[in-house]
Design a protein around this motif. Structure first.
Motif, PDB file in Angstrom:
ATOM      1  N   TRP A 183       0.965  -1.185   0.187  1.00 13.06           N
ATOM      2  CA  TRP A 183      -0.013   0.078   0.105  1.00 13.06           C
ATOM      3  C   TRP A 183       0.721   1.285   0.030  1.00 13.06           C
ATOM      4  O   TRP A 183       1.867   1.291   0.809  1.00 13.06           O
ATOM      5  CB  TRP A 183      -1.005   0.055   1.283  1.00 13.06           C
ATOM      6  CG  TRP A 183      -1.801  -1.015   1.328  1.00 13.06           C
ATOM      7  CD1 TRP A 183      -2.295  -2.021   0.462  1.00 13.06           C
ATOM      8  CD2 TRP A 183      -2.507  -1.630   2.527  1.00 13.06           C
ATOM      9  NE1 TRP A 183      -3.230  -2.837   0.941  1.00 13.06           N
ATOM     10  CE2 TRP A 183      -3.517  -2.522   2.300  1.00 13.06           C
ATOM     11  CE3 TRP A 183      -2.946  -1.030   3.749  1.00 13.06           C
ATOM     12  CZ2 TRP A 183      -4.309  -3.169   3.046  1.00 13.06           C
ATOM     13  CZ3 TRP A 183      -3.641  -1.426   4.654  1.00 13.06           C
ATOM     14  CH2 TRP A 183      -4.456  -2.792   4.230  1.00 13.06           C
ATOM     15  N   TYR A 207       2.103   3.532   3.285  1.00 13.34           N
ATOM     16  CA  TYR A 207       2.122   2.390   4.585  1.00 13.34           C
ATOM     17  C   TYR A 207       3.559   2.030   4.653  1.00 13.34           C
ATOM     18  O   TYR A 207       4.219   1.365   3.583  1.00 13.34           O
ATOM     19  CB  TYR A 207       0.985   1.453   4.328  1.00 13.34           C
ATOM     20  CG  TYR A 207      -0.195   2.056   4.559  1.00 13.34           C
ATOM     21  CD1 TYR A 207      -0.652   2.126   6.124  1.00 13.34           C
ATOM     22  CD2 TYR A 207      -1.144   2.526   3.660  1.00 13.34           C
ATOM     23  CE1 TYR A 207      -2.085   2.806   6.266  1.00 13.34           C
ATOM     24  CE2 TYR A 207      -2.306   3.115   3.759  1.00 13.34           C
ATOM     25  CZ  TYR A 207      -2.768   3.178   4.927  1.00 13.34           C
ATOM     26  OH  TYR A 207      -4.259   3.624   5.233  1.00 13.34           O
ATOM     27  N   GLU A 240       4.227  -0.528   7.031  1.00  6.68           N
ATOM     28  CA  GLU A 240       4.003  -1.841   7.642  1.00  6.68           C
ATOM     29  C   GLU A 240       4.338  -2.775   6.291  1.00  6.68           C
ATOM     30  O   GLU A 240       3.871  -2.672   5.164  1.00  6.68           O
ATOM     31  CB  GLU A 240       2.834  -2.184   7.862  1.00  6.68           C
ATOM     32  CG  GLU A 240       2.396  -1.690   9.119  1.00  6.68           C
ATOM     33  CD  GLU A 240       1.725   0.025   8.989  1.00  6.68           C
ATOM     34  OE1 GLU A 240       1.049   0.504   9.968  1.00  6.68           O
ATOM     35  OE2 GLU A 240       1.716   0.515   7.876  1.00  6.68           O
ATOM     36  N   LEU A 273       0.619  -6.384   8.195  1.00  4.17           N
ATOM     37  CA  LEU A 273      -0.773  -5.845   7.754  1.00  4.17           C
ATOM     38  C   LEU A 273      -1.653  -7.091   8.123  1.00  4.17           C
ATOM     39  O   LEU A 273      -2.795  -6.967   8.645  1.00  4.17           O
ATOM     40  CB  LEU A 273      -0.836  -5.520   6.342  1.00  4.17           C
ATOM     41  CG  LEU A 273      -0.298  -4.185   6.211  1.00  4.17           C
ATOM     42  CD1 LEU A 273      -0.085  -3.646   4.666  1.00  4.17           C
ATOM     43  CD2 LEU A 273      -0.798  -3.064   6.915  1.00  4.17           C
TER      44      LEU A 273
END
Length: 264
Positions: A224, A227, A229, A234
């Motif tokens: 994403w 983001y 992470e 996630l």
């Protein structure tokens, strides 16, 4: 009740027709296994998050005993759609190269009509509980997202579930929402066994089952923009969200019960 399957992979071979309900432009398409699928594309408005919601909604629903179409991973190669005449669809296919989601096409199915078909109270209660658990903002009179196929009720279109992930801020608070939008659920008037549904369905969704389902999410859908992470992080958020929501199921069960009492 059943455990989640290992999903099959298919290659999309022919774009047949768009389904223009809503804004995501899913389509009926042929695949190389000889079957037709409703394909939802990662290049559509909500991107891969809608595909994640569809995947989790279908597979959790399947484990809980509901009839949902088979889910497959549907591959689009880079040449697919170049001859498509509609520019909007051509762009959609271009941005959806790679891994998408396909749902087995229920040929001849008709939309569920609550005026024509009465759903028994146990099934209605379990569907309402499931949608409150998944924070499904659809399944209303305006858009029931259910089909009748071979005289059986099938649940479709879970892309609007788990809407917390569109902002992904303070997921812990979102996990304990009472979900007041359940008041608009098309089956709420029949859902007189919500507490029984809570006891029954909550017992089915063990940590192992939830984790197995969440682990079906491919890395490709977890890259994403904006983001930090990684995919494993996630997936862990999705698992913790569902686990926390299940732990606090009495909250949304009571909200649904109260909303039904206000109706009847």
């Amino acid at each position: 009740m059943q455990t989640p399957p290992e999903l099959r992979h298919v290659n999309v071979t022919r774009y047949i027709t768009p389904l223009r309900e809503g804004g995501s432009l899913p389509a009926v398409a042929d695949a190389d296994d000889g079957f037709k699928y409703v394909v939802k594309f990662k290049g559509a408005g909500h991107g891969p998050k809608a595909l994640i919601a569809e995947l989790l909604g279908c597979e959790i629903g399947r484990v809980l005993g509901f009839r949902v179409p088979e889910v497959v991973f549907a591959h689009l190669d880079e040449a697919f759609g170049r001859t498509e005449g509609d520019e909007e669809i051509q762009d959609l296919l271009k941005f959806s190269q790679g891994l998408n989601i396909g749902l087995h096409f229920l040929s001849g199915a008709i939309n569920f009509d609550p005026v024509v078909t009465t759903v028994d109270v146990q099934l209605a209660s379990e569907i309402v509980w499931f949608d409150a658990f998944m924070t499904n903002i659809d399944r209303t009179f305006r858009n029931t997202n259910m089909l009748m196929w071979h005289r059986e009720l099938w649940l479709i279109d879970h892309g609007a579930t788990l809407y917390f992930h569109h902002s992904f801020t303070n997921w812990e608070k979102s996990a304990t929402t009472p979900f007041v939008l359940i008041k608009d659920h098309v089956l709420l008037p029949q859902a007189s066994q919500l507490e029984e549904a809570n006891i029954k369905l909550k017992a089915v969704l063990t940590d192992d089952i939830l984790l197995n389902i969440v682990n079906l999410i491919p890395d490709e859908w977890l890259d994403w923009e904006g983001y930090d992470e990684n995919p494993d992080d996630l997936r862990q958020v999705y698992f913790q969200f569902l686990k926390t929501r299940l732990t606090h199921s009495e909250l949304f069960t009571k909200t649904a019960t109260d909303a039904r009492q206000a109706l009847v």
